[in-house]
Write a protein that holds these residues in place. Structure first.
Motif, PDB file in Angstrom:
ATOM      1  N   VAL A 143       6.508   0.439  23.556  1.00 30.57           N
ATOM      2  CA  VAL A 143       5.391  -0.426  23.889  1.00 30.57           C
ATOM      3  C   VAL A 143       4.965  -1.145  22.619  1.00 30.57           C
ATOM      4  CG1 VAL A 143       3.015  -0.472  24.708  1.00 30.57           C
ATOM      5  CG2 VAL A 143       4.638   1.139  25.695  1.00 30.57           C
ATOM      6  N   ARG A 144       4.806  -2.432  22.717  1.00 32.18           N
ATOM      7  CA  ARG A 144       4.390  -3.216  21.564  1.00 32.18           C
ATOM      8  C   ARG A 144       2.876  -3.184  21.450  1.00 32.18           C
ATOM      9  NH1 ARG A 144       4.542  -9.529  20.250  1.00 32.18           N
ATOM     10  NH2 ARG A 144       3.850  -9.284  18.125  1.00 32.18           N
ATOM     11  N   ARG A 145       2.426  -2.771  20.289  1.00 34.89           N
ATOM     12  CA  ARG A 145       0.992  -2.732  20.034  1.00 34.89           C
ATOM     13  C   ARG A 145       0.640  -3.805  19.021  1.00 34.89           C
ATOM     14  NH1 ARG A 145       1.047   3.389  18.443  1.00 34.89           N
ATOM     15  NH2 ARG A 145       2.400   2.335  16.985  1.00 34.89           N
ATOM     16  N   PHE A 186       9.585   3.574  -0.247  1.00 36.95           N
ATOM     17  CA  PHE A 186       8.205   3.131  -0.442  1.00 36.95           C
ATOM     18  C   PHE A 186       7.530   2.871   0.900  1.00 36.95           C
ATOM     19  CE2 PHE A 186       5.228  -0.448  -0.775  1.00 36.95           C
ATOM     20  CZ  PHE A 186       4.292   0.107  -1.614  1.00 36.95           C
ATOM     21  N   TRP A 187       8.201   2.127   1.785  1.00 32.15           N
ATOM     22  CA  TRP A 187       7.570   1.786   3.061  1.00 32.15           C
ATOM     23  C   TRP A 187       7.468   2.987   3.978  1.00 32.15           C
ATOM     24  CZ3 TRP A 187       4.479  -2.004   3.364  1.00 32.15           C
ATOM     25  CH2 TRP A 187       4.636  -3.094   2.534  1.00 32.15           C
ATOM     26  N   LYS A 188       8.349   3.966   3.841  1.00 33.10           N
ATOM     27  CA  LYS A 188       8.196   5.214   4.608  1.00 33.10           C
ATOM     28  C   LYS A 188       6.963   5.968   4.133  1.00 33.10           C
ATOM     29  CE  LYS A 188      12.979   5.789   5.933  1.00 33.10           C
ATOM     30  NZ  LYS A 188      14.236   6.498   5.756  1.00 33.10           N
ATOM     31  N   ARG A 189       6.703   5.931   2.828  1.00 33.56           N
ATOM     32  CA  ARG A 189       5.499   6.573   2.307  1.00 33.56           C
ATOM     33  C   ARG A 189       4.245   5.844   2.769  1.00 33.56           C
ATOM     34  NH1 ARG A 189       5.309   6.881  -3.582  1.00 33.56           N
ATOM     35  NH2 ARG A 189       3.572   8.271  -3.207  1.00 33.56           N
ATOM     36  N   ALA A 224       3.712   6.818   6.347  1.00 32.98           N
ATOM     37  CA  ALA A 224       3.200   8.195   6.426  1.00 32.98           C
ATOM     38  C   ALA A 224       1.720   8.237   6.050  1.00 32.98           C
ATOM     39  CB  ALA A 224       4.011   9.105   5.509  1.00 32.98           C
ATOM     40  N   TYR A 225       1.331   7.488   5.030  1.00 32.60           N
ATOM     41  CA  TYR A 225      -0.071   7.420   4.632  1.00 32.60           C
ATOM     42  C   TYR A 225      -0.909   6.813   5.756  1.00 32.60           C
ATOM     43  CZ  TYR A 225      -4.086   6.715   1.550  1.00 32.60           C
ATOM     44  OH  TYR A 225      -5.324   6.756   0.977  1.00 32.60           O
ATOM     45  N   TYR A 226      -0.377   5.757   6.384  1.00 29.02           N
ATOM     46  CA  TYR A 226      -1.072   5.109   7.504  1.00 29.02           C
ATOM     47  C   TYR A 226      -1.237   6.095   8.659  1.00 29.02           C
ATOM     48  CZ  TYR A 226      -2.023   1.857  11.325  1.00 29.02           C
ATOM     49  OH  TYR A 226      -2.588   1.222  12.391  1.00 29.02           O
ATOM     50  N   ALA A 227      -0.171   6.840   8.978  1.00 22.26           N
ATOM     51  CA  ALA A 227      -0.226   7.791  10.091  1.00 22.26           C
ATOM     52  C   ALA A 227      -1.152   8.967   9.791  1.00 22.26           C
ATOM     53  CB  ALA A 227       1.176   8.292  10.407  1.00 22.26           C
ATOM     54  N   ALA A 228      -1.291   9.327   8.497  1.00 18.50           N
ATOM     55  CA  ALA A 228      -2.149  10.456   8.123  1.00 18.50           C
ATOM     56  C   ALA A 228      -3.632  10.096   8.107  1.00 18.50           C
ATOM     57  CB  ALA A 228      -1.737  10.978   6.745  1.00 18.50           C
ATOM     58  N   ARG A 234       2.753   4.086  13.120  1.00 19.16           N
ATOM     59  CA  ARG A 234       3.652   2.937  13.245  1.00 19.16           C
ATOM     60  C   ARG A 234       4.912   3.224  12.442  1.00 19.16           C
ATOM     61  NH1 ARG A 234       1.099  -1.839  15.867  1.00 19.16           N
ATOM     62  NH2 ARG A 234      -1.097  -1.379  15.837  1.00 19.16           N
ATOM     63  N   GLU A 235       5.988   2.562  12.820  1.00 19.31           N
ATOM     64  CA  GLU A 235       7.242   2.686  12.080  1.00 19.31           C
ATOM     65  C   GLU A 235       7.109   1.997  10.726  1.00 19.31           C
ATOM     66  OE1 GLU A 235      10.265   4.119  12.944  1.00 19.31           O
ATOM     67  OE2 GLU A 235       9.174   5.001  14.626  1.00 19.31           O
ATOM     68  N   HIS A 236       7.898   2.458   9.758  1.00 17.43           N
ATOM     69  CA  HIS A 236       7.800   1.870   8.425  1.00 17.43           C
ATOM     70  C   HIS A 236       8.244   0.400   8.417  1.00 17.43           C
ATOM     71  CE1 HIS A 236      12.069   3.041   8.357  1.00 17.43           C
ATOM     72  NE2 HIS A 236      12.210   2.166   7.384  1.00 17.43           N
ATOM     73  N   VAL A 237       9.174   0.031   9.288  1.00 13.51           N
ATOM     74  CA  VAL A 237       9.614  -1.365   9.360  1.00 13.51           C
ATOM     75  C   VAL A 237       8.479  -2.251   9.886  1.00 13.51           C
ATOM     76  CG1 VAL A 237      11.297  -2.925  10.405  1.00 13.51           C
ATOM     77  CG2 VAL A 237      11.998  -0.644   9.698  1.00 13.51           C
ATOM     78  N   CYS A 238       7.728  -1.754  10.850  1.00 15.21           N
ATOM     79  CA  CYS A 238       6.589  -2.516  11.385  1.00 15.21           C
ATOM     80  C   CYS A 238       5.521  -2.702  10.314  1.00 15.21           C
ATOM     81  CB  CYS A 238       5.991  -1.807  12.592  1.00 15.21           C
ATOM     82  SG  CYS A 238       7.109  -1.671  13.984  1.00 15.21           S
TER      83      CYS A 238
END
Length: 178
Positions: A71-73, A105-108, A111-115, A125-129
């Motif tokens: 689903v696109r958010r 870097f973008w995975k970190r 992860a920070y965004y998700a935390a 969100r995915e790191h690519v997004c």
């Protein structure tokens, strides 16, 4: 051009080489032992492995399978603020600093965004997004900085910083249509 070296009526490559008897290339590269199976002047049917189909081949409709998509958010301003905060806090990390690849870097950042509390509520969100959204935000910020600089150049005496900011918004909106 030497009239002795004119190509003959033969349309094959070997025939062209044989017609150039006095050429220096003929002395160094003898192609007499090779047989030419391709005649460019003649029409031949396409081989079986060709990507082109014969005209009498039936056309089959392509089989379409539904792809599993998430689903696109949409990103809202609160998501953008959390992403900017994640980018700043991750890029200012003194331990890792710039000793990491882009993907790490973008995975970190993701992860920070998700935390964050907002990220847990949003679902992460995915790191690519995150990377794509950051680059879009960064591009718009750079364009707004250019608009602000233009507004500062147009500043008259007696105008406040609020007036300059309002004029920068007007310039940005007129240039970007959003």
């Amino acid at each position: 051009m030497d009239p002795n070296n004119l190509p003959s009526k033969s349309s094959s490559y070997v025939g062209l080489l044989h017609s150039q008897q006095g050429s220096v290339f003929h002395e160094n590269f003898s192609y007499e032992s090779f047989h030419s199976s391709v005649n460019f002047g003649e029409s031949q049917p396409f081989p079986a492995f060709s990507s082109q189909q014969s005209q009498d081949a039936p056309l089959e409709p392509p089989v379409q399978t539904p792809a599993a998509r998430g689903v696109r958010r949409k990103w809202n301003p609160a998501d953008d603020e959390v992403l900017i905060s994640a980018w700043l806090n991750t890029s200012k990390d003194a331990i890792v600093a710039n000793e990491q690849r882009s993907g790490a870097f973008w995975k970190r950042v993701a992860a920070y965004y998700a935390a964050s509390p907002h990220g847990r509520e949003d679902g992460g969100r995915e790191h690519v997004c995150c990377k794509k959204r950051w680059h879009r935000i960064n591009e718009d910020v750079n364009k707004f900085c250019a608009a602000y600089t233009a507004a500062e150049r147009q500043m008259r005496s007696g105008e406040s910083d609020t007036d300059v900011l309002k004029k920068a918004h007007d310039i940005f909106f007129s240039d970007q249509d959003h």
